[in-house]
Design a protein around this motif. Structure first.
Motif: not given
Length: 261
Positions: A139-167
């Motif tokens: 079985e697989l454990d899958v983790v999605v990340s978008h920015d190591e420096d901004d873990p609170d769902d923000s991009d590098a400039n602090g702007r709010k972003i959304t993450t969508k995953t399709i399996i």
């Protein structure tokens, strides 16, 4: 003949600060984030005297908290082009010196795409990393990340972003999830899976204008043990044992044991 004396101690209303997208022309409410330059128009507030002359005063524009020097355009508007959060404040006063309260308008310009998301898959039992294109029997454990420096769902400039995953399992049984940064999901069934992760700036306007980045991963999971069906078993020594092995199973025979009753 009498001279008319006017006593006016009433301040005009606060000025109106309006932001419009330079390309789209859309009117942007205060607090909006956009991915285009913005034209700022400051309109004088109304005065209680119809013939009063109201003048805009004390215009201050800050970018990311710091005041900036910016000259108005020929028509009195201001053009904001660089990335950042802008706060515009202004007052106005009438021709008798009555000063209004301060109006405030906030606009954020974000033209950079968010960082490319990352997909990390590890075997649930061993913790071993499974790379794109690889296969596993666990079985697989899958983790999605978008920015190591901004873990609170923000991009590098602090702007709010959304993450969508399709399996997608290749059989039309697609599943879409809104995973946040660092959230884990499990693939616990057999199949070939395409995982697509898209991060999107939450900008105002047509969704087609939003800035997106994406990442994909293809993995094969086979958690089902191979099947062996005995067609014939004899207990005499040196007799042949026959059976049927599912040809779709990928495995090797490691040991055969024949016992007599």
């Amino acid at each position: 003949m009498f001279n008319k004396l006017v006593i006016d101690k009433t301040a005009p209303a606060e000025p109106e600060i309006v932001g419009n997208g330079e390309e789209s022309g859309s009117t942007l409410p205060s607090g909006t984030t956009v991915n285009e330059s913005v034209i700022i128009t400051i309109n004088p507030g109304e005065d209680n005297r119809e013939d009063a002359e109201v003048t805009i005063t004390d215009v201050v524009i800050t970018k990311d908290g710091d005041p900036i020097a910016i000259s108005p355009n020929a028509d009195g508007t201001y053009t904001l082009t660089e990335e950042g959060e802008y706060v515009i404040t202004a007052k106005n006063e009438d021709d008798l010196g009555n000063e209004s309260g301060e109006a405030t308008y906030i606009i954020t310009i974000d033209t950079d795409a968010p960082n490319t998301p990352e997909i990390e898959a590890t075997e649930s039992t061993t913790g071993d990393v499974v790379e794109d294109g690889e296969a596993t029997k666990e079985e697989l454990d899958v983790v999605v990340s978008h920015d190591e420096d901004d873990p609170d769902d923000s991009d590098a400039n602090g702007r709010k972003i959304t993450t969508k995953t399709i399996i997608a399992d290749g059989e039309g049984n697609d599943r879409t999830e809104d995973f946040k940064h660092g959230e884990q999901f499990v693939i616990d069934e057999s199949g070939e899976f395409d995982i697509t992760v898209t991060t999107t700036d939450e900008n105002v306007g047509d969704p087609s204008d939003k800035i997106e980045t994406s990442a994909t991963m293809h993995v094969t999971v086979d958690v089902d043990a191979p099947t062996v069906e005995d067609d014939e078993q004899e207990t005499e020594q040196n007799t042949k044992v026959t059976g049927t092995i599912n040809p779709e199973d990928n495995f090797e025979v490691t040991e055969i044991e024949v016992t007599e009753d």
